[in-house]
Design a protein around this motif. Structure first.
Motif, PDB file in Angstrom:
ATOM      1  N   VAL A 157       2.722   8.865 -31.790  1.00 14.98           N
ATOM      2  CA  VAL A 157       1.894   9.738 -31.466  1.00 14.98           C
ATOM      3  C   VAL A 157       2.346  10.248 -30.255  1.00 14.98           C
ATOM      4  O   VAL A 157       2.213   9.110 -29.183  1.00 14.98           O
ATOM      5  N   LEU A 178       4.628  10.051 -27.897  1.00 16.20           N
ATOM      6  CA  LEU A 178       5.684   9.170 -27.418  1.00 16.20           C
ATOM      7  C   LEU A 178       5.684   7.732 -28.363  1.00 16.20           C
ATOM      8  O   LEU A 178       4.653   7.297 -28.372  1.00 16.20           O
ATOM      9  N   PRO A 179       6.977   7.246 -28.691  1.00 15.72           N
ATOM     10  CA  PRO A 179       6.854   5.835 -28.852  1.00 15.72           C
ATOM     11  C   PRO A 179       6.674   5.064 -27.812  1.00 15.72           C
ATOM     12  O   PRO A 179       6.683   5.336 -26.711  1.00 15.72           O
ATOM     13  N   THR A 180       5.684   4.095 -28.365  1.00 18.53           N
ATOM     14  CA  THR A 180       4.895   3.250 -27.304  1.00 18.53           C
ATOM     15  C   THR A 180       5.899   2.725 -26.196  1.00 18.53           C
ATOM     16  O   THR A 180       6.774   1.818 -26.940  1.00 18.53           O
ATOM     17  N   ASN A 239      -4.298   8.259 -26.022  1.00 15.08           N
ATOM     18  CA  ASN A 239      -3.446   8.060 -27.122  1.00 15.08           C
ATOM     19  C   ASN A 239      -4.078   7.532 -28.203  1.00 15.08           C
ATOM     20  O   ASN A 239      -3.937   7.869 -29.651  1.00 15.08           O
ATOM     21  N   ASP A 241       1.935   4.690 -34.735  1.00 14.34           N
ATOM     22  CA  ASP A 241       1.813   4.187 -33.355  1.00 14.34           C
ATOM     23  C   ASP A 241       0.989   5.105 -32.298  1.00 14.34           C
ATOM     24  O   ASP A 241       1.807   6.145 -32.050  1.00 14.34           O
ATOM     25  N   ALA A 242      -0.380   4.728 -32.125  1.00 12.55           N
ATOM     26  CA  ALA A 242      -0.879   5.338 -30.956  1.00 12.55           C
ATOM     27  C   ALA A 242      -1.447   4.490 -30.040  1.00 12.55           C
ATOM     28  O   ALA A 242      -2.809   4.481 -29.684  1.00 12.55           O
ATOM     29  N   ILE A 243      -0.591   3.755 -29.583  1.00 12.81           N
ATOM     30  CA  ILE A 243      -0.974   2.517 -28.593  1.00 12.81           C
ATOM     31  C   ILE A 243      -0.924   3.441 -27.277  1.00 12.81           C
ATOM     32  O   ILE A 243      -1.905   3.362 -26.365  1.00 12.81           O
ATOM     33  N   LEU A 244       0.345   3.788 -26.787  1.00 11.06           N
ATOM     34  CA  LEU A 244       0.518   4.341 -25.672  1.00 11.06           C
ATOM     35  C   LEU A 244       1.270   5.598 -25.703  1.00 11.06           C
ATOM     36  O   LEU A 244       2.243   5.783 -26.226  1.00 11.06           O
ATOM     37  N   GLY A 245       0.969   6.707 -24.791  1.00 10.02           N
ATOM     38  CA  GLY A 245       1.569   7.867 -24.897  1.00 10.02           C
ATOM     39  C   GLY A 245       1.917   8.308 -23.754  1.00 10.02           C
ATOM     40  O   GLY A 245       2.726   7.318 -22.892  1.00 10.02           O
TER      41      GLY A 245
HETATM   42  K   LIG Z   1       2.488   6.449 -29.033  1.00  5.12           K
END
Ligand SMILES: [K+]
Ligand SMILES: NC(=O)C1=CN([C@@H]2O[C@H](COP(=O)(O)OP(=O)(O)OC[C@H]3O[C@@H](n4cnc5c(N)ncnc54)[C@H](OP(=O)(O)O)[C@@H]3O)[C@@H](O)[C@H]2O)[C@@H](O)CC1
Ligand SMILES: Nc1ncnc2c1ncn2[C@@H]1O[C@H](COP(=O)(O)OP(=O)(O)O)[C@@H](O)[C@H]1O
Length: 526
Positions: free
Chosen positions: A168, A170-172, A63, A127-131
């Motif tokens: 990105v 999913l919302p983290t 992600n 927000d590309a922290i966690l998917g």
């Molecule tokens: K994300």
């Protein structure tokens, strides 16, 4: 596209495409990043004209890799981009590492701790922290960032008015399979996912966290689709109905009323008949050839004063119903709306012994709260149970508890899991109501009717709307639909009727919208 894919299924599709040599992981990451830009420009066209300042928050997995692609593409479009890293860039997985390296060759990566200083000046936060890889409740810097982002309510502070949050995939923090936050989760303005939507985009809190949803292609459409057993869910929509159901929703030329089925709706005592009449009206409007309301004798006059096209047949008790059901032309039964607990306990066993298409709702479910097993032992595969959350918890308390418990890990137990477990236990179709209505069969098949995003229909939260739904299902059962098809089609039409009417809706309005919705469906059919 109608299928929803769980995180595992999505990974399997990706893996198959890479293993077959059709695409590389790096290609997919590039396509994902381009999809984010395309969706962002589609939703906020002014960003194409006036590039602004963006913060891209990149997490420790792929992600985050998508985030580095988005950062580069934004910069290519003239944006002033700052990247913040959550986790060590050196430990990123291979494709993400390549994109991170490309970025670091030309610009720095800031530590997560600096993000809150810059945020107010941003026009866009990515927000590309966690998917789909979020597996445990958020902690540390990620949790702090999510809290920080979410505490800015629109309108509260000026910068937030113009700063958009794009998540990105999913919302983290949101669990992709259940739509439940793992502790906490980002509240985005727009979520851009890839190839197929995931159940979490539609279930439970998912829509509230996603904001708006865009599904962008990854060029994987030639990949094998999943056989029925492994498809996590089908999204009910005009597309599925056009292919499968519309012929059944129309009426056959040369048919007569009995060839379109006879549905019987059992009614309760004096003054309680409104719910059954709503069900009956819906069953007739959806096209059952005949519909009969069956109240106790004392309530005959009350019902006669209300009904015209719908027939009446008084039944005193279970014996009366038994006699009525010697008429083989009765194809479907609806029991529950306004029935009363005692009458439900009396009539349900006889109704189920007749093995017709049978909808059990409201009192017909709650009447067995003390001993759900007694009900399950009588059910057969032509039944549909239509519980709302409260009724579900009465019949399946342990399953409901699992849904209520705070998830300790992802994937969290979902409303799809709950409906599937309930259907397996009951041995029949279960429709679990809500803005994310889930229809599950004992074999695991799931259909989902999302009344969210563009189909949000909050006016359905009105007394009696569930009675209309059970009548619609009974009408379709009378017409010969399978329990799953009847429940799924009715759930979709029910929402469409609410959307057709709009604000001010009351339950009486719903059956009256059926003609307009059917007309539109047949006009759009090939
Ligand atoms: K994300
Ligand atoms: N699959 C596809 O088809 C495509 C996928 N693509 C993209 O890849 C994404 C999936 O990538 P992914 O599998 O690397 O998962 P991702 O979401 O980055 O997270 C994994 C990392 O997070 C960590 N971690 C987990 N929970 C945590 C927590 N609470 N707090 C902190 N850390 C936590 C976890 O650590 P671990 O649990 O292993 O210790 C691991 O390091 C997908 O969403 C999409 O954006 C696209 O490029 C195109 C095609
Ligand atoms: N906010 C909402 N958005 C979409 N659908 C809703 C919403 N609230 C309720 N519904 C739908 O309305 C119906 C309500 O059914 P139920 O709770 O049984 O009501 P009643 O018992 O009054 O008939 C269900 O089909 C449910 O899915």
């Amino acid at each position: 596209m109608p299928e929803l894919l769980t995180a595992d299924q999505m990974r399997a599709v990706e893996r198959a495409a890479i293993d077959n040599g059709r695409v590389t992981g790096l290609d997919l990451m590039e396509r994902a990043g381009r999809g984010v830009i395309a969706a962002m420009l589609e939703h906020w066209p002014h960003f194409a004209v006036t590039p602004g300042r963006a913060a891209v928050l990149c997490g420790p997995g792929n992600n985050g890799g998508d985030g580095f692609v988005v950062a580069r593409l934004l910069r290519d479009r003239g944006w002033d981009v700052t990247v913040f890293a959550y986790g060590e860039v050196a430990k990123l997985p291979p494709d993400a590492a390549i994109n991170a390296q490309g970025w670091t060759e030309t610009a720095p990566v800031q530590p997560a701790s600096l993000f809150t200083d810059l945020r107010e000046e941003c026009d866009l936060i990515v927000d590309a922290i966690l998917g789909i890889g979020a597996t445990r409740p958020l902690q540390g810097a990620i949790e702090a960032t999510v809290k920080f982002l979410n505490e800015y309510k629109p309108g509260e502070r000026k910068p937030r008015d113009r700063c958009r949050i794009v998540s990105v995939d999913l919302p983290t923090g949101l669990c992709s399979d259940s739509g439940r936050p793992l502790g906490s989760a980002v509240r985005a303005d727009l979520t851009v996912t890839f190839h197929r939507a995931k159940p979490g985009h539609y279930l439970s809190d998912g829509p509230a966290h996603c904001g708006r949803l865009s599904v962008q292609p990854l060029g994987l459409d030639r990949e094998p689709t999943y056989p029925h057993e492994t498809v996590s869910a089908t999204l009910i929509g005009e597309e599925t109905l056009k292919r499968g159901q519309v012929p059944c929703l129309g009426k056959r030329a040369g048919g007569h009323k009995f060839s379109h089925g006879h549905a019987v709706v059992a009614a309760g005592s004096v003054g309680k008949g409104g719910a059954a009449r709503l069900s009956a009206r819906a069953a007739l409007r959806i096209g059952a050839g005949l519909v009969t309301v069956a109240p106790p004798p004392a309530a005959l006059i009350e019902n006669a004063a209300h009904l015209d096209a719908i027939m009446l047949h008084a039944i005193r008790d279970a014996r009366g119903l038994e006699e009525m059901l010697t008429d083989e032309r009765i194809k479907a039964l609806c029991l529950g709306p306004g029935l009363g607990g005692d009458r439900a306990r009396d009539l349900v066993p006889v109704a189920l012994a007749a093995s017709r298409g049978t909808v059990l709702d409201a009192d017909a479910l709650s009447a067995f709260a003390d001993d759900p097993q007694e009900l399950f032992a009588m059910l057969h595969d032509r039944c549909v149970l239509t519980p709302h959350g409260g009724e579900f918890a009465r019949l399946f308390p342990d399953i409901a508890d699992r849904l209520d418990a705070m998830p300790a890990r992802g994937p969290a137990f979902s409303r799809m899991d709950a409906a599937r477990a309930a259907a397996a236990r009951a041995g029949c179709t279960v429709l679990l109501k809500g803005p994310d209505t889930v229809v599950a069969d004992p074999d695991g098949r799931i259909s989902l009717n999302p009344a969210v995003y563009a189909r949000a229909a909050p006016w359905l939260a009105t007394a009696g709307s569930g009675d209309v739904l059970s009548g619609m299902i009974a009408g379709l059962l009378a017409r010969g639909d399978t329990p799953h098809e009847a429940a799924a089609t009715a759930a979709w039409l029910h929402t469409e009727c609410a959307l057709e009417f709009g604000p001010g809706l009351i339950a009486e309005d719903l059956p009256e919208q059926i003609p307009a919705v059917l007309r539109r469906l047949s006009a759009n059919s090939p």
